[in-house]
Design a protein around this motif. Structure first.
Motif, PDB file in Angstrom:
ATOM      1  N   GLY A 127     -68.870 -47.746  16.423  1.00 49.72           N
ATOM      2  CA  GLY A 127     -67.966 -47.635  17.529  1.00 49.72           C
ATOM      3  C   GLY A 127     -68.070 -46.176  18.531  1.00 49.72           C
ATOM      4  N   TYR A 128     -67.751 -46.184  19.687  1.00 49.97           N
ATOM      5  CA  TYR A 128     -67.881 -45.061  20.596  1.00 49.97           C
ATOM      6  C   TYR A 128     -67.112 -45.046  21.689  1.00 49.97           C
ATOM      7  CZ  TYR A 128     -69.961 -41.496  24.070  1.00 49.97           C
ATOM      8  OH  TYR A 128     -69.992 -40.694  25.034  1.00 49.97           O
ATOM      9  N   ARG A 129     -66.385 -43.789  21.936  1.00 48.37           N
ATOM     10  CA  ARG A 129     -65.209 -43.518  22.729  1.00 48.37           C
ATOM     11  C   ARG A 129     -65.528 -42.290  23.481  1.00 48.37           C
ATOM     12  NH1 ARG A 129     -63.140 -47.066  18.978  1.00 48.37           N
ATOM     13  NH2 ARG A 129     -62.083 -48.957  19.706  1.00 48.37           N
ATOM     14  N   ASN A 130     -65.383 -42.147  24.737  1.00 51.28           N
ATOM     15  CA  ASN A 130     -65.430 -40.954  25.468  1.00 51.28           C
ATOM     16  C   ASN A 130     -64.395 -41.057  26.615  1.00 51.28           C
ATOM     17  OD1 ASN A 130     -66.016 -38.704  26.604  1.00 51.28           O
ATOM     18  ND2 ASN A 130     -68.245 -38.942  27.115  1.00 51.28           N
ATOM     19  N   GLU A 131     -63.153 -40.448  26.243  1.00 49.80           N
ATOM     20  CA  GLU A 131     -62.277 -40.314  27.542  1.00 49.80           C
ATOM     21  C   GLU A 131     -62.792 -39.774  28.678  1.00 49.80           C
ATOM     22  OE1 GLU A 131     -59.381 -41.950  27.463  1.00 49.80           O
ATOM     23  OE2 GLU A 131     -59.788 -42.830  25.450  1.00 49.80           O
ATOM     24  N   ALA A 132     -63.415 -38.684  28.595  1.00 48.82           N
ATOM     25  CA  ALA A 132     -64.116 -37.857  29.607  1.00 48.82           C
ATOM     26  C   ALA A 132     -64.964 -38.815  30.604  1.00 48.82           C
ATOM     27  CB  ALA A 132     -64.777 -36.644  29.359  1.00 48.82           C
ATOM     28  N   ALA A 133     -65.392 -39.914  30.342  1.00 49.71           N
ATOM     29  CA  ALA A 133     -65.977 -40.729  31.038  1.00 49.71           C
ATOM     30  C   ALA A 133     -65.447 -41.752  31.896  1.00 49.71           C
ATOM     31  CB  ALA A 133     -67.454 -41.371  30.218  1.00 49.71           C
ATOM     32  N   LYS A 134     -64.026 -42.019  31.639  1.00 55.14           N
ATOM     33  CA  LYS A 134     -63.277 -42.775  32.327  1.00 55.14           C
ATOM     34  C   LYS A 134     -63.096 -42.445  33.601  1.00 55.14           C
ATOM     35  CE  LYS A 134     -60.650 -45.058  28.394  1.00 55.14           C
ATOM     36  NZ  LYS A 134     -59.306 -45.268  27.915  1.00 55.14           N
ATOM     37  N   SER A 135     -62.632 -43.348  34.657  1.00 55.69           N
ATOM     38  CA  SER A 135     -62.533 -42.889  35.876  1.00 55.69           C
ATOM     39  C   SER A 135     -61.529 -43.753  36.540  1.00 55.69           C
ATOM     40  CB  SER A 135     -63.915 -43.061  36.629  1.00 55.69           C
ATOM     41  OG  SER A 135     -63.823 -43.025  38.195  1.00 55.69           O
ATOM     42  N   LYS A 136     -60.885 -43.226  37.533  1.00 57.76           N
ATOM     43  CA  LYS A 136     -60.080 -44.054  38.247  1.00 57.76           C
ATOM     44  C   LYS A 136     -60.521 -44.762  39.178  1.00 57.76           C
ATOM     45  CE  LYS A 136     -55.964 -40.776  37.881  1.00 57.76           C
ATOM     46  NZ  LYS A 136     -55.026 -40.035  38.760  1.00 57.76           N
ATOM     47  N   GLU A 137     -61.817 -44.596  39.697  1.00 59.11           N
ATOM     48  CA  GLU A 137     -62.578 -45.210  40.641  1.00 59.11           C
ATOM     49  C   GLU A 137     -63.295 -46.439  39.772  1.00 59.11           C
ATOM     50  OE1 GLU A 137     -62.956 -44.935  43.672  1.00 59.11           O
ATOM     51  OE2 GLU A 137     -61.607 -43.066  43.811  1.00 59.11           O
ATOM     52  N   THR A 138     -63.423 -47.567  40.399  1.00 60.77           N
ATOM     53  CA  THR A 138     -64.008 -48.763  39.558  1.00 60.77           C
ATOM     54  C   THR A 138     -65.309 -49.156  40.170  1.00 60.77           C
ATOM     55  OG1 THR A 138     -62.725 -50.303  40.966  1.00 60.77           O
ATOM     56  CG2 THR A 138     -61.702 -49.518  39.021  1.00 60.77           C
ATOM     57  N   ALA A 139     -65.676 -48.543  41.455  1.00 57.42           N
ATOM     58  CA  ALA A 139     -66.934 -49.155  41.960  1.00 57.42           C
ATOM     59  C   ALA A 139     -68.130 -48.588  41.658  1.00 57.42           C
ATOM     60  CB  ALA A 139     -66.747 -48.853  43.677  1.00 57.42           C
ATOM     61  N   VAL A 140     -68.731 -49.512  40.863  1.00 55.16           N
ATOM     62  CA  VAL A 140     -70.036 -48.989  40.063  1.00 55.16           C
ATOM     63  C   VAL A 140     -71.144 -50.242  40.167  1.00 55.16           C
ATOM     64  CG1 VAL A 140     -69.174 -49.883  37.853  1.00 55.16           C
ATOM     65  CG2 VAL A 140     -71.335 -48.376  38.043  1.00 55.16           C
ATOM     66  N   SER A 141     -72.283 -50.015  40.675  1.00 53.84           N
ATOM     67  CA  SER A 141     -73.094 -51.244  40.951  1.00 53.84           C
ATOM     68  C   SER A 141     -73.848 -51.654  39.737  1.00 53.84           C
ATOM     69  CB  SER A 141     -74.151 -50.534  42.147  1.00 53.84           C
ATOM     70  OG  SER A 141     -74.983 -49.618  41.488  1.00 53.84           O
ATOM     71  N   ILE A 142     -74.500 -52.739  39.746  1.00 51.25           N
ATOM     72  CA  ILE A 142     -75.472 -53.162  38.770  1.00 51.25           C
ATOM     73  C   ILE A 142     -76.496 -52.182  38.573  1.00 51.25           C
ATOM     74  CG2 ILE A 142     -76.994 -54.988  38.013  1.00 51.25           C
ATOM     75  CD1 ILE A 142     -74.028 -55.925  37.935  1.00 51.25           C
ATOM     76  N   LYS A 143     -77.110 -51.718  39.430  1.00 52.85           N
ATOM     77  CA  LYS A 143     -78.196 -50.786  39.196  1.00 52.85           C
ATOM     78  C   LYS A 143     -77.791 -49.570  38.483  1.00 52.85           C
ATOM     79  CE  LYS A 143     -81.759 -48.267  41.891  1.00 52.85           C
ATOM     80  NZ  LYS A 143     -82.511 -47.990  43.312  1.00 52.85           N
ATOM     81  N   GLN A 144     -76.656 -49.118  39.035  1.00 52.50           N
ATOM     82  CA  GLN A 144     -76.046 -47.908  38.344  1.00 52.50           C
ATOM     83  C   GLN A 144     -75.674 -48.095  36.833  1.00 52.50           C
ATOM     84  OE1 GLN A 144     -72.733 -47.063  41.289  1.00 52.50           O
ATOM     85  NE2 GLN A 144     -73.704 -44.959  41.490  1.00 52.50           N
ATOM     86  N   ALA A 145     -75.075 -49.105  36.639  1.00 53.97           N
ATOM     87  CA  ALA A 145     -74.541 -49.633  35.440  1.00 53.97           C
ATOM     88  C   ALA A 145     -75.711 -49.680  34.313  1.00 53.97           C
ATOM     89  CB  ALA A 145     -73.910 -50.729  35.374  1.00 53.97           C
ATOM     90  N   SER A 146     -76.710 -50.321  34.963  1.00 51.07           N
ATOM     91  CA  SER A 146     -78.052 -50.582  34.192  1.00 51.07           C
ATOM     92  C   SER A 146     -78.722 -49.190  33.754  1.00 51.07           C
ATOM     93  CB  SER A 146     -79.305 -51.292  35.043  1.00 51.07           C
ATOM     94  OG  SER A 146     -80.261 -51.492  34.320  1.00 51.07           O
ATOM     95  N   LYS A 147     -78.658 -48.135  34.677  1.00 48.34           N
ATOM     96  CA  LYS A 147     -79.176 -46.926  34.170  1.00 48.34           C
ATOM     97  C   LYS A 147     -78.554 -46.371  33.272  1.00 48.34           C
ATOM     98  CE  LYS A 147     -80.634 -42.410  36.150  1.00 48.34           C
ATOM     99  NZ  LYS A 147     -80.239 -41.826  34.987  1.00 48.34           N
ATOM    100  N   PHE A 148     -76.916 -46.240  33.357  1.00 47.41           N
ATOM    101  CA  PHE A 148     -76.300 -45.766  32.453  1.00 47.41           C
ATOM    102  C   PHE A 148     -76.506 -46.403  30.977  1.00 47.41           C
ATOM    103  CE2 PHE A 148     -73.080 -44.460  35.754  1.00 47.41           C
ATOM    104  CZ  PHE A 148     -73.479 -42.918  35.881  1.00 47.41           C
ATOM    105  N   ALA A 149     -76.503 -47.734  31.048  1.00 55.36           N
ATOM    106  CA  ALA A 149     -76.744 -48.429  29.748  1.00 55.36           C
ATOM    107  C   ALA A 149     -78.038 -48.033  29.058  1.00 55.36           C
ATOM    108  CB  ALA A 149     -76.491 -49.835  30.047  1.00 55.36           C
TER     109      ALA A 149
END
Length: 300
Positions: A127-149
């Protein structure tokens, strides 16, 4: 003499009948089955009458398949240290190590923490958790999410365990959920995955569970076609609410819901049905057409 000829003739007929019956049984259990477009439209119409819409592309060709045997990959001390080094760095001055004890089988964890991030190592998953990476903003594109993943997978260095994968993307309230499923013989293994929750700041939560297929081979069995599977859906309790089937996918899954132990266990072909508004998908045993126990579903 005539009696001998008659006997031989009857014997030949008997053998031919047995061959024909054997072929029919072989074709029934080993041949493919195709659901017609007419039957697909009929089941969609029946479901619509029950306030269930089908927006998914439904499979139509069904080939008998064998179950598979899978076992968890050992999370050794060397693998654990390598993952900690890649995610937290080789300097361990700011890293704390604690044990989390639980009475449930296999739930005891060795936890590495650094700042607002933590890695949890269990017997059969990480399991992995990182509270610092949470955001109040929710707008993330598939392209951005794919890169992070991809970056997160690269950090874990699991290429040897995820040689062939199927990637699922799903929009959520926090951003996008990305799941890498291991693929075996063209079908995803729903118990072998990397699940990531991604915000505009990156991966803030993940679960890693890698399995490997053993050499055990089971008998090939026919699968229930999708029209019979969907016919078992019950009419929702809320009359004015409409449910939407977003996707239907065939894959492998353990034949029970208790999770993996140490030895290899059988995974059977299942249908994964994703319904809009339900946080978890519904899994249906493709051999028996039985659903997991969910109020929305009847046991068939």
């Amino acid at each position: 003499m005539r009696w001998n000829k008659a006997l031989n003739f009857l014997l030949i007929i008997f053998i031919c009948l047995n061959i024909a019956l054997a072929w029919i049984n072989y074709d029934r259990f080993n041949g493919s089955y195709k659901v017609s477009e007419e039957r697909i439209q009929t089941i969609k119409s029946l479901l619509a009458d029950r306030n269930i819409q089908v927006k998914a592309d439904l499979p139509t060709l069904f080939i008998p398949r064998s179950s598979i045997w899978i076992e968890p990959i050992e999370i050794s001390a060397s693998l654990r240290d390598a993952i900690v080094n890649r995610l937290f760095g080789k300097e361990r001055a700011d890293v704390t190590i604690t044990n989390e004890v639980s009475g449930d089988y296999g739930k005891n964890a060795l936890i590495y923490s650094k700042g607002e991030a933590r890695l949890e190592f269990y017997k059969d998953h990480i399991g992995y958790r990182n509270e610092a990476a949470k955001s109040k903003e929710t707008a993330v594109s598939i392209k951005q999410a794919s890169k992070f993943a991809k970056d997160f997978i690269r950090q874990l260095d699991l290429a040897d365990h995820l040689k062939e994968v199927k990637i699922d993307y799903r929009s959520e309230s926090y951003g996008i959920a990305v799941t890498y499923y291991e693929v075996y013989r063209g079908l995803p293994i729903f118990d072998s995955y990397v699940k990531m929750k991604i915000s505009p700041n990156g991966v803030f939560e993940a679960e890693v569970r890698c399995l490997e297929v053993t050499d055990k081979v089971s008998l090939t069995k026919p699968l229930y076609p999708i029209d019979q599977v969907l016919f078992a859906l019950q009419k929702p309790r809320v009359e004015n609410e409409t449910y939407v089937i977003e996707s239907v996918e065939l894959g492998y899954r353990l034949d029970h819901s208790e999770g993996m132990h140490i030895l290899s266990e059988e995974a059977v072909p299942v249908y994964k049905i994703t319904i809009e508004g339900l946080s978890d998908p519904i899994f249906v045993n493709a051999y028996t057409n039985t659903y997991e126990e969910i109020l929305f579903i009847s046991q068939v």
